[in-house]
Design a protein around this motif. Structure first.
Motif, PDB file in Angstrom:
ATOM      1  N   ALA A 225     -12.942  -8.592  17.106  1.00  0.00           N
ATOM      2  CA  ALA A 225     -12.312  -9.739  17.419  1.00  0.00           C
ATOM      3  C   ALA A 225     -12.737 -11.149  17.563  1.00  0.00           C
ATOM      4  O   ALA A 225     -11.960 -12.121  17.000  1.00  0.00           O
ATOM      5  CB  ALA A 225     -11.723  -9.699  19.113  1.00  0.00           C
ATOM      6  N   GLU A 226     -13.870 -11.323  17.382  1.00  0.00           N
ATOM      7  CA  GLU A 226     -14.773 -12.454  17.298  1.00  0.00           C
ATOM      8  C   GLU A 226     -14.813 -13.024  15.908  1.00  0.00           C
ATOM      9  O   GLU A 226     -15.264 -13.912  15.673  1.00  0.00           O
ATOM     10  CB  GLU A 226     -16.006 -12.543  18.247  1.00  0.00           C
ATOM     11  CG  GLU A 226     -15.617 -12.673  19.662  1.00  0.00           C
ATOM     12  CD  GLU A 226     -16.669 -12.106  20.473  1.00  0.00           C
ATOM     13  OE1 GLU A 226     -16.547 -12.143  21.799  1.00  0.00           O
ATOM     14  OE2 GLU A 226     -17.976 -11.596  20.020  1.00  0.00           O
ATOM     15  N   THR A 227     -15.030 -11.896  15.159  1.00  0.00           N
ATOM     16  CA  THR A 227     -15.259 -12.243  13.525  1.00  0.00           C
ATOM     17  C   THR A 227     -13.942 -12.824  13.012  1.00  0.00           C
ATOM     18  O   THR A 227     -14.206 -13.711  11.981  1.00  0.00           O
ATOM     19  CB  THR A 227     -15.690 -10.860  12.921  1.00  0.00           C
ATOM     20  OG1 THR A 227     -16.862 -10.371  13.438  1.00  0.00           O
ATOM     21  CG2 THR A 227     -15.840 -11.101  11.364  1.00  0.00           C
ATOM     22  N   ALA A 228     -12.991 -12.242  12.937  1.00  0.00           N
ATOM     23  CA  ALA A 228     -11.602 -12.588  12.245  1.00  0.00           C
ATOM     24  C   ALA A 228     -10.429 -12.101  13.106  1.00  0.00           C
ATOM     25  O   ALA A 228     -10.352 -11.109  13.458  1.00  0.00           O
ATOM     26  CB  ALA A 228     -11.556 -12.241  10.760  1.00  0.00           C
ATOM     27  N   PRO A 229      -9.366 -12.925  13.024  1.00  0.00           N
ATOM     28  CA  PRO A 229      -8.014 -12.464  13.569  1.00  0.00           C
ATOM     29  C   PRO A 229      -7.581 -11.235  12.734  1.00  0.00           C
ATOM     30  O   PRO A 229      -7.550 -11.006  11.555  1.00  0.00           O
ATOM     31  CB  PRO A 229      -7.229 -13.766  13.432  1.00  0.00           C
ATOM     32  CG  PRO A 229      -7.891 -14.879  13.119  1.00  0.00           C
ATOM     33  CD  PRO A 229      -9.203 -14.219  12.435  1.00  0.00           C
ATOM     34  N   ASN A 230      -6.896 -10.291  13.534  1.00  0.00           N
ATOM     35  CA  ASN A 230      -6.378  -9.369  12.840  1.00  0.00           C
ATOM     36  C   ASN A 230      -7.214  -8.475  11.754  1.00  0.00           C
ATOM     37  O   ASN A 230      -7.021  -8.109  10.705  1.00  0.00           O
ATOM     38  CB  ASN A 230      -5.232  -9.403  12.188  1.00  0.00           C
ATOM     39  CG  ASN A 230      -4.289 -10.055  13.214  1.00  0.00           C
ATOM     40  OD1 ASN A 230      -3.934  -9.567  14.323  1.00  0.00           O
ATOM     41  ND2 ASN A 230      -3.572 -11.244  12.819  1.00  0.00           N
ATOM     42  N   LEU A 231      -8.599  -8.281  12.254  1.00  0.00           N
ATOM     43  CA  LEU A 231      -9.506  -7.621  11.314  1.00  0.00           C
ATOM     44  C   LEU A 231      -9.123  -6.391  10.943  1.00  0.00           C
ATOM     45  O   LEU A 231      -9.147  -5.483  11.729  1.00  0.00           O
ATOM     46  CB  LEU A 231     -11.046  -7.569  12.132  1.00  0.00           C
ATOM     47  CG  LEU A 231     -12.136  -7.182  11.247  1.00  0.00           C
ATOM     48  CD1 LEU A 231     -12.368  -8.425  10.018  1.00  0.00           C
ATOM     49  CD2 LEU A 231     -13.501  -7.036  12.029  1.00  0.00           C
ATOM     50  N   THR A 232      -9.167  -6.069   9.576  1.00  0.00           N
ATOM     51  CA  THR A 232      -9.051  -4.638   8.847  1.00  0.00           C
ATOM     52  C   THR A 232     -10.248  -3.816   9.464  1.00  0.00           C
ATOM     53  O   THR A 232     -11.493  -4.401   8.731  1.00  0.00           O
ATOM     54  CB  THR A 232      -8.612  -4.774   7.645  1.00  0.00           C
ATOM     55  OG1 THR A 232      -7.313  -5.168   7.613  1.00  0.00           O
ATOM     56  CG2 THR A 232      -8.659  -3.327   7.177  1.00  0.00           C
ATOM     57  N   ILE A 233     -10.193  -2.892  10.065  1.00  0.00           N
ATOM     58  CA  ILE A 233     -11.452  -2.278  10.235  1.00  0.00           C
ATOM     59  C   ILE A 233     -11.994  -1.119   9.281  1.00  0.00           C
ATOM     60  O   ILE A 233     -13.079  -0.805   8.829  1.00  0.00           O
ATOM     61  CB  ILE A 233     -11.606  -1.473  11.816  1.00  0.00           C
ATOM     62  CG1 ILE A 233     -11.289  -2.592  12.867  1.00  0.00           C
ATOM     63  CG2 ILE A 233     -12.875  -0.629  12.119  1.00  0.00           C
ATOM     64  CD1 ILE A 233     -11.040  -2.004  14.009  1.00  0.00           C
ATOM     65  N   ALA A 234     -10.875  -0.221   8.842  1.00  0.00           N
ATOM     66  CA  ALA A 234     -10.926   0.556   8.098  1.00  0.00           C
ATOM     67  C   ALA A 234      -9.675   0.969   7.144  1.00  0.00           C
ATOM     68  O   ALA A 234      -8.559   0.176   7.493  1.00  0.00           O
ATOM     69  CB  ALA A 234     -11.248   2.018   9.043  1.00  0.00           C
ATOM     70  N   ALA A 235      -9.866   1.974   6.114  1.00  0.00           N
ATOM     71  CA  ALA A 235      -8.870   1.901   5.419  1.00  0.00           C
ATOM     72  C   ALA A 235      -8.827   3.553   4.909  1.00  0.00           C
ATOM     73  O   ALA A 235      -9.867   4.245   4.787  1.00  0.00           O
ATOM     74  CB  ALA A 235      -8.878   1.195   4.227  1.00  0.00           C
ATOM     75  N   TYR A 236      -7.900   4.138   4.305  1.00  0.00           N
ATOM     76  CA  TYR A 236      -7.822   5.413   3.640  1.00  0.00           C
ATOM     77  C   TYR A 236      -8.086   4.948   2.139  1.00  0.00           C
ATOM     78  O   TYR A 236      -7.394   4.023   1.625  1.00  0.00           O
ATOM     79  CB  TYR A 236      -6.373   5.927   3.918  1.00  0.00           C
ATOM     80  CG  TYR A 236      -6.196   6.487   5.329  1.00  0.00           C
ATOM     81  CD1 TYR A 236      -6.707   7.786   5.627  1.00  0.00           C
ATOM     82  CD2 TYR A 236      -5.526   5.721   6.212  1.00  0.00           C
ATOM     83  CE1 TYR A 236      -6.422   8.237   6.924  1.00  0.00           C
ATOM     84  CE2 TYR A 236      -5.565   6.100   7.779  1.00  0.00           C
ATOM     85  CZ  TYR A 236      -5.932   7.451   8.052  1.00  0.00           C
ATOM     86  OH  TYR A 236      -5.906   7.956   9.296  1.00  0.00           O
ATOM     87  N   PHE A 237      -8.788   5.818   1.628  1.00  0.00           N
ATOM     88  CA  PHE A 237      -9.008   5.562   0.287  1.00  0.00           C
ATOM     89  C   PHE A 237      -9.155   6.957  -0.476  1.00  0.00           C
ATOM     90  O   PHE A 237      -9.188   7.802  -0.255  1.00  0.00           O
ATOM     91  CB  PHE A 237     -10.543   5.016   0.052  1.00  0.00           C
ATOM     92  CG  PHE A 237     -11.502   6.085   0.540  1.00  0.00           C
ATOM     93  CD1 PHE A 237     -12.316   6.849  -0.619  1.00  0.00           C
ATOM     94  CD2 PHE A 237     -11.768   5.987   1.951  1.00  0.00           C
ATOM     95  CE1 PHE A 237     -13.285   7.299  -0.136  1.00  0.00           C
ATOM     96  CE2 PHE A 237     -12.859   6.920   2.120  1.00  0.00           C
ATOM     97  CZ  PHE A 237     -13.722   7.867   1.100  1.00  0.00           C
ATOM     98  N   THR A 238      -8.983   6.712  -1.944  1.00  0.00           N
ATOM     99  CA  THR A 238      -9.103   7.760  -2.771  1.00  0.00           C
ATOM    100  C   THR A 238     -10.012   7.725  -4.080  1.00  0.00           C
ATOM    101  O   THR A 238     -10.878   6.453  -4.076  1.00  0.00           O
ATOM    102  CB  THR A 238      -7.689   8.039  -3.548  1.00  0.00           C
ATOM    103  OG1 THR A 238      -7.625   9.199  -4.292  1.00  0.00           O
ATOM    104  CG2 THR A 238      -7.194   6.856  -4.356  1.00  0.00           C
TER     105      THR A 238
END
Length: 328
Positions: A225-238
């Protein structure tokens, strides 16, 4: 007795986290075509995951039929972590995988041919009420992030998203981030290690964050929360290979996953219910967990912040990740 019970809950959670939840399925071949809801062909797809709170939308979407409607039959297969999932996706063992975005950037920077296809999980952006937090003992002299300088802090993986964002919290609070002493430790061991004084603080994810707070721990920093607003933490990938050879499958999976994320974000009660289908987290714990947010899109601005922090901390080995190639 209370601490013993909490320790038992932690053991129950990690048991499922490290177990293999395998299924029998025929993987999608690179040349196969996922036909979607209007067609008759079903594509069998394996997704490499870690059975944690963050992947609940995948299971909820399967339950709601979002993937069947796209002509996809899912098998979720557990792995120890991203280190096992990434090569599994590249080799074709899995068609898709789940990983935090810093791990994906590290892999991509090393020339591993992977591509993110859809969002995985996002920070709540609420300091003190996020999906991860740095926790200290109740009587600790540490009052805020800057006080972590010179302290020993546990993270689950060194040189990854945990320590890079935590250093940023320390810097923003006016502390010397270079003096934080990180030690690597599995999440499930952190509550007991903190309570026993083996470490001064621990960066924990759910459900272990809730366990630690139940033992009297105090959250002194919320790095995501302190790094960036609405921080994307993870993703699905291929893999880049599958993305090139079977764009139809990528499209169908992405559409089904997008519906799953949106539904999960709007139905937190159903998310808590589905957790019992693939984890052994006790109901008394699921009701108090902090859930991540699940917007459908990856916040590229926040990913760039993570990339900048990774460069600052030298975790990419001097080679910058190609964000345009990784997040097409």
């Amino acid at each position: 007795m209370r601490r013993r019970r909490l320790a038992e809950l932690a053991i129950a959670v990690v048991t499922v986290t490290t177990a293999a939840a395998c299924g029998t399925s025929t993987p999608a071949s690179p040349g196969s075509d996922a036909s979607g809801s209007a067609g008759t062909q079903t594509t069998h797809v394996k997704v490499g995951i870690i059975p944690i709170v963050d992947v609940a939308p995948l299971y909820l979407g399967e339950k709601k039929g979002f993937f069947r409607n796209q002509g996809i039959e899912l098998t979720m297969e557990s792995a120890q972590g991203g280190a096992a999932i990434v090569p599994g996706v590249v080799s074709g063992q899995f068609q898709f995988g789940f990983s935090n975005v810093t791990s994906l950037m590290i892999a991509q920077g090393k020339g591993v041919p992977v591509e993110a296809v859809v969002n995985g999980a996002t920070s709540t952006s609420k300091v003190g009420a996020d999906v991860t937090g740095v926790t200290v003992r109740k009587a600790s002299s540490v009052k805020s992030a800057k006080d972590l300088a010179g302290k020993t802090v546990a993270v689950n993986t060194l040189q990854n998203i945990g320590d890079t964002t935590l250093r940023e919290s320390v810097r923003k609070d006016g502390g010397d981030a270079s003096k934080v002493q990180f030690v690597e430790m599995p999440f499930d061991q952190m509550p007991a290690a903190l309570d026993g004084g083996q470490v001064d603080a621990a960066w924990m994810a759910e459900p272990f964050l809730t366990i630690a707070k139940s033992q009297g721990g105090r959250v002194v920093a919320s790095p995501f929360a302190e790094t960036a607003p609405n921080l994307t933490i993870a993703a699905y990938f291929t893999s880049t290979k599958l993305a090139t050879q079977n764009p139809g499958l990528i499209k169908n999976f992405t559409e089904a996953m997008t519906k799953s994320l949106t539904y999960a974000d709007q139905h937190p009660d159903e998310v808590r219910q589905v957790l019992s289908t693939y984890t052994k987290i006790p109901s008394q714990l699921t009701n108090s967990l902090t859930l991540p947010r699940w917007p459908a899109t990856i916040n590229l601005r926040s990913v760039k912040v993570l990339a900048s922090l990774g460069e600052k901390d030298g975790i990419f080995g001097g080679k910058k990740p190609d964000l345009e190639a990784l997040f097409r």
